[in-house]
Design a protein around this motif. Structure first.
Motif, short mmCIF file in Angstrom:
data_model
loop_
_atom_site.label_atom_id
_atom_site.label_comp_id
_atom_site.label_asym_id
_atom_site.label_seq_id
_atom_site.Cartn_x
_atom_site.Cartn_y
_atom_site.Cartn_z
N GLY A 146 -3.89 -5.85 -8.29
CA GLY A 146 -4.46 -5.14 -8.86
C GLY A 146 -4.28 -3.66 -8.49
N SER A 147 -5.19 -2.72 -8.60
CA SER A 147 -4.74 -1.36 -8.10
C SER A 147 -6.41 -0.87 -7.64
N VAL A 148 -5.81 0.17 -6.86
CA VAL A 148 -7.23 0.82 -5.86
C VAL A 148 -7.07 2.44 -6.06
N ALA A 149 -8.10 3.02 -6.45
CA ALA A 149 -8.27 4.29 -6.76
C ALA A 149 -8.06 5.22 -5.61
N SER A 150 -7.59 6.61 -5.50
CA SER A 150 -7.55 7.36 -4.27
C SER A 150 -8.89 7.28 -3.54
N HIS A 151 -8.65 7.21 -2.23
CA HIS A 151 -9.89 7.38 -1.16
C HIS A 151 -10.71 6.09 -1.57
N THR A 152 -10.25 4.77 -1.86
CA THR A 152 -11.23 3.79 -2.09
C THR A 152 -10.61 2.52 -1.54
N MET A 153 -11.22 1.45 -1.59
CA MET A 153 -10.78 0.14 -1.05
C MET A 153 -11.38 -0.86 -2.11
N ASP A 154 -10.32 -1.93 -2.26
CA ASP A 154 -10.77 -3.38 -2.80
C ASP A 154 -11.26 -4.36 -1.74
N VAL A 155 -12.33 -5.05 -1.83
CA VAL A 155 -12.57 -6.03 -0.86
C VAL A 155 -12.56 -7.35 -1.45
N TYR A 156 -11.80 -8.03 -0.60
CA TYR A 156 -11.73 -9.65 -1.01
C TYR A 156 -12.40 -10.34 0.06
N LEU A 157 -13.30 -11.34 -0.25
CA LEU A 157 -13.80 -12.39 0.40
C LEU A 157 -13.33 -13.72 0.33
N GLY A 210 -15.58 -6.63 -4.18
CA GLY A 210 -15.60 -5.07 -4.20
C GLY A 210 -14.50 -4.34 -4.95
N ASP A 211 -14.65 -3.60 -5.73
CA ASP A 211 -13.59 -2.90 -6.57
C ASP A 211 -13.81 -1.44 -6.55
N ASP A 212 -12.70 -0.81 -6.08
CA ASP A 212 -12.69 0.77 -5.84
C ASP A 212 -14.04 1.05 -5.21
N LEU A 213 -14.29 0.44 -4.07
CA LEU A 213 -15.51 0.93 -3.47
C LEU A 213 -15.24 2.13 -2.51
N ALA A 214 -16.23 3.20 -2.32
CA ALA A 214 -15.90 4.27 -1.76
C ALA A 214 -15.66 4.45 -0.60
N GLY A 215 -15.20 5.52 0.06
CA GLY A 215 -14.78 5.53 1.37
C GLY A 215 -15.98 6.11 2.28
N ALA A 216 -15.92 6.12 3.57
CA ALA A 216 -17.15 6.86 4.47
C ALA A 216 -16.20 7.24 5.70
N GLY A 217 -16.92 8.24 6.21
CA GLY A 217 -16.61 8.77 7.34
C GLY A 217 -15.90 10.31 7.01
N GLY A 218 -15.33 11.17 7.83
CA GLY A 218 -14.78 12.42 7.66
C GLY A 218 -13.42 12.41 7.71
N LEU A 219 -12.44 11.65 7.68
CA LEU A 219 -11.21 11.79 7.50
C LEU A 219 -10.79 11.86 6.12
N ALA A 220 -10.02 13.03 6.00
CA ALA A 220 -9.56 13.55 4.84
C ALA A 220 -8.48 12.82 3.98
N THR A 221 -8.62 12.78 2.67
CA THR A 221 -7.74 12.01 1.93
C THR A 221 -6.26 12.67 2.30
N GLY A 222 -5.19 11.77 2.53
CA GLY A 222 -3.82 12.02 2.74
C GLY A 222 -3.48 11.92 4.32
N VAL A 223 -4.65 11.69 4.92
CA VAL A 223 -4.09 11.39 6.27
C VAL A 223 -4.15 9.82 6.54
N ASP A 278 -10.35 -9.57 3.25
CA ASP A 278 -9.03 -8.79 2.93
C ASP A 278 -9.47 -7.24 2.63
N ILE A 279 -9.22 -6.49 3.18
CA ILE A 279 -9.29 -4.89 2.53
C ILE A 279 -7.95 -4.33 2.20
N VAL A 280 -7.92 -3.84 0.93
CA VAL A 280 -7.01 -3.08 0.42
C VAL A 280 -7.23 -1.67 0.21
#
Length: 269
Positions: free
Chosen positions: A181-192, A198-211, A166-168
């Protein structure tokens, strides 16, 4: 009087059940509608499948997954060209939850860095906001504009068993609060398997925040690539629905108390 007492005990645990915000299901796939042992067709749930046999529907004769009679098989052998299995665009959402079950078979050949799961607005790295690699017993964090498996190991998983992922995700400019929980801007929480790995893991790629996130895909970043992954029960929800583990603990304790009280009542009758 005794009857009312027992009713009050029965109702008490319900007071601890977490109240979840109604979630809108944006995408769902259980592979039940496809012909077994055949390529999953494009159109419908899948916008792009290249090569055509990257994704097939298989009969779940070994009961790998808890629900459904078919599952999807992602499989490639010595493939060195571009490869992708991309879901059809769904209604976009800045935050929500991606869920799937997967089984990584140890009996299948493997080379490369595993299956890259990317969430974003389109197919390429520039349209990606979040990513993980499912790779031979390891879950790696994707990193950089190239969505490479260089963000470090998130956790390990067991092969030949069914795992739940599960990826929030939150591609908004503000914190996203959800039941659990909560997840910061442009990050994800990962559940296995229901555990936060994984708590507030950084995003990847070129998509801008807000899209908005509007699709996901499986691809591979190796030359050549060989790998097989079984997947089932894919879902994207506009609201994360993972409840707080503490609430489950309270509920379990209350239910335990109920069972003891009920047994005592039966013994005294």
């Amino acid at each position: 009087m005794k009857t009312n007492h027992i009713k009050s005990i029965v109702l008490a645990p319900l007071l601890f059940v977490p109240v979840l915000t109604h979630a809108t299901v944006l995408f769902t796939e259980n592979f039940e509608s496809y012909t077994p042992a055949q390529n999953v067709p494009t159109g419908g749930n899948w916008q792009a499948l290249d090569p055509a046999d990257i994704l097939t529907a298989q009969t779940d004769s070994s009961n790998l997954f808890s629900t459904g009679n078919q599952y999807g098989q992602l499989s490639l052998i010595n493939f060195s060209s571009n490869m992708i299995a991309r879901a059809t665009n769904f209604t976009g959402t800045l935050n929500g939850q991606f869920s799937m079950q997967f089984n990584d078979p140890s009996g299948e050949a493997h080379s490369g860095r595993g299956w890259s799961l990317r969430l974003g607005s389109g197919a390429g790295n520039s349209s990606t906001a979040f990513g993980v690699f499912i790779d031979d017993g390891n879950l790696f964090l994707s990193s950089g504009n190239g969505v490479d498996p260089n963000g470090g190991t998130i956790t390990t998983y067991s092969k030949d068993v069914t795992n739940s992922l599960d990826i929030v995700f939150n591609n908004d400019n503000t914190i996203y609060n959800y039941a659990g929980g909560s997840v910061a801007s442009h990050t994800m929480d990962v559940y296995l398997n229901g555990t936060l790995v994984g708590d507030d893991l950084a995003g990847a790629g070129g998509l801008a925040t807000g899209v908005a996130i509007a699709t996901f895909n499986y691809t591979a970043k190796a030359d050549p690539f060989t790998g097989t992954l079984f997947v089932d029960n894919l879902n994207v929800n506009s609201v994360a629905v993972i409840p707080e583990s503490s609430n489950y603990a309270i509920l379990a304790g209350a239910l335990g108390f109920l069972v003891v009280a009920y047994r005592r009542k039966r013994a005294n009758q």
